[in-house]
Design a protein around this motif. Sequence first.
Motif, PDB file in Angstrom:
ATOM      1  N   PHE A  40      83.132  95.025  59.581  1.00  0.00           N
ATOM      2  CA  PHE A  40      81.842  95.554  60.038  1.00  0.00           C
ATOM      3  C   PHE A  40      81.951  96.990  60.541  1.00  0.00           C
ATOM      4  N   ILE A  41      83.143  97.425  60.868  1.00  0.00           N
ATOM      5  CA  ILE A  41      83.335  98.781  61.390  1.00  0.00           C
ATOM      6  C   ILE A  41      82.797  99.829  60.415  1.00  0.00           C
ATOM      7  N   ASP A  42      83.041  99.641  59.131  1.00  0.00           N
ATOM      8  CA  ASP A  42      82.578 100.614  58.137  1.00  0.00           C
ATOM      9  C   ASP A  42      81.060 100.652  58.005  1.00  0.00           C
ATOM     10  N   TYR A  43      80.378  99.598  58.464  1.00  0.00           N
ATOM     11  CA  TYR A  43      78.927  99.542  58.364  1.00  0.00           C
ATOM     12  C   TYR A  43      78.241  99.978  59.660  1.00  0.00           C
ATOM     13  N   THR A  44      79.030 100.335  60.658  1.00  0.00           N
ATOM     14  CA  THR A  44      78.485 100.791  61.937  1.00  0.00           C
ATOM     15  C   THR A  44      78.537 102.312  61.946  1.00  0.00           C
ATOM     16  N   LYS A  45      77.422 102.932  61.553  1.00  0.00           N
ATOM     17  CA  LYS A  45      77.392 104.386  61.395  1.00  0.00           C
ATOM     18  C   LYS A  45      76.484 105.083  62.399  1.00  0.00           C
ATOM     19  N   SER A  46      75.643 104.290  63.087  1.00  0.00           N
ATOM     20  CA  SER A  46      74.719 104.887  64.053  1.00  0.00           C
ATOM     21  C   SER A  46      74.367 103.853  65.119  1.00  0.00           C
ATOM     22  N   VAL A  47      73.735 104.320  66.173  1.00  0.00           N
ATOM     23  CA  VAL A  47      73.276 103.418  67.233  1.00  0.00           C
ATOM     24  C   VAL A  47      72.294 102.399  66.665  1.00  0.00           C
ATOM     25  N   VAL A  48      71.545 102.784  65.654  1.00  0.00           N
ATOM     26  CA  VAL A  48      70.589 101.864  65.032  1.00  0.00           C
ATOM     27  C   VAL A  48      71.321 100.653  64.444  1.00  0.00           C
ATOM     28  N   ASP A  49      72.479 100.878  63.851  1.00  0.00           N
ATOM     29  CA  ASP A  49      73.269  99.762  63.319  1.00  0.00           C
ATOM     30  C   ASP A  49      73.697  98.822  64.444  1.00  0.00           C
ATOM     31  N   THR A  50      74.085  99.388  65.565  1.00  0.00           N
ATOM     32  CA  THR A  50      74.475  98.580  66.720  1.00  0.00           C
ATOM     33  C   THR A  50      73.275  97.829  67.277  1.00  0.00           C
ATOM     34  N   GLN A  51      72.131  98.475  67.313  1.00  0.00           N
ATOM     35  CA  GLN A  51      70.904  97.801  67.769  1.00  0.00           C
ATOM     36  C   GLN A  51      70.571  96.620  66.853  1.00  0.00           C
ATOM     37  N   SER A  52      70.732  96.801  65.557  1.00  0.00           N
ATOM     38  CA  SER A  52      70.479  95.706  64.600  1.00  0.00           C
ATOM     39  C   SER A  52      71.418  94.539  64.856  1.00  0.00           C
ATOM     40  N   PHE A  53      72.697  94.856  65.134  1.00  0.00           N
ATOM     41  CA  PHE A  53      73.651  93.799  65.456  1.00  0.00           C
ATOM     42  C   PHE A  53      73.205  93.044  66.705  1.00  0.00           C
ATOM     43  N   ILE A  54      72.848  93.763  67.748  1.00  0.00           N
ATOM     44  CA  ILE A  54      72.436  93.115  68.996  1.00  0.00           C
ATOM     45  C   ILE A  54      71.175  92.282  68.782  1.00  0.00           C
ATOM     46  N   GLN A  55      70.239  92.791  67.999  1.00  0.00           N
ATOM     47  CA  GLN A  55      69.032  92.005  67.703  1.00  0.00           C
ATOM     48  C   GLN A  55      69.393  90.714  66.975  1.00  0.00           C
ATOM     49  N   SER A  56      70.357  90.776  66.066  1.00  0.00           N
ATOM     50  CA  SER A  56      70.775  89.550  65.363  1.00  0.00           C
ATOM     51  C   SER A  56      71.430  88.563  66.330  1.00  0.00           C
ATOM     52  N   THR A  57      72.122  89.073  67.335  1.00  0.00           N
ATOM     53  CA  THR A  57      72.742  88.166  68.306  1.00  0.00           C
ATOM     54  C   THR A  57      71.694  87.548  69.225  1.00  0.00           C
ATOM     55  N   MET A  58      70.630  88.296  69.502  1.00  0.00           N
ATOM     56  CA  MET A  58      69.538  87.747  70.302  1.00  0.00           C
ATOM     57  C   MET A  58      68.809  86.643  69.526  1.00  0.00           C
ATOM     58  N   LYS A  59      68.671  86.839  68.227  1.00  0.00           N
ATOM     59  CA  LYS A  59      68.078  85.806  67.368  1.00  0.00           C
ATOM     60  C   LYS A  59      68.993  84.581  67.345  1.00  0.00           C
TER      61      LYS A  59
END
Length: 184
Positions: A40-59
Amino acid sequence: MFTHMINEKTKLKMLDLRDSEQLFGLTIGSKETLREWLQFIDYTKSVVDTQSFIQSTMKQFSENNGFQAGIWYEGNLAGVIGFHKIDWNNKSTSIGYWLGNDYVGLGLMTASVKAFVDYALKELMLNRVEIRAAVENKKSRAIPERLGFTEEGCVRQAEWLYDHFVDHVVYGILSGDWDENMSN
């Protein structure tokens, strides 16, 4: 929301969107080390990517399928630990984890995994917790070994990492084994 104090310096707290900047910075700051084992490191290019990850964990949490927590050390985000998913029918789960470079060797992950296993077996009333790690990932494998997990076998070519397959060692612990290990 899950929060657990490990000691006066360390706590676990379920990730939320306010953690996005700090998590992104930790991820990027440890990119070269983490990349060896985590795609997943290669797909984490911006804060938006991290926000998407956190939103998926909230789901994930809202669907009663586990959660991801930040590992906080002296007020700073040091890493992440979480349940991949919870198999309620079979009363089992698996745990994944990683630490930022500056926090390796402090005992944070062993204490965090212990807290997660306790939570899974005692609070969620699950029977089994599994951890998988690449055969060559000695640091990650040391955690379940230190905590008394049983090495149950090897899954050949379990994961494609960039340009090659890696085998995974499977570790498991059952509720009765955990109670016995922790009482000794």
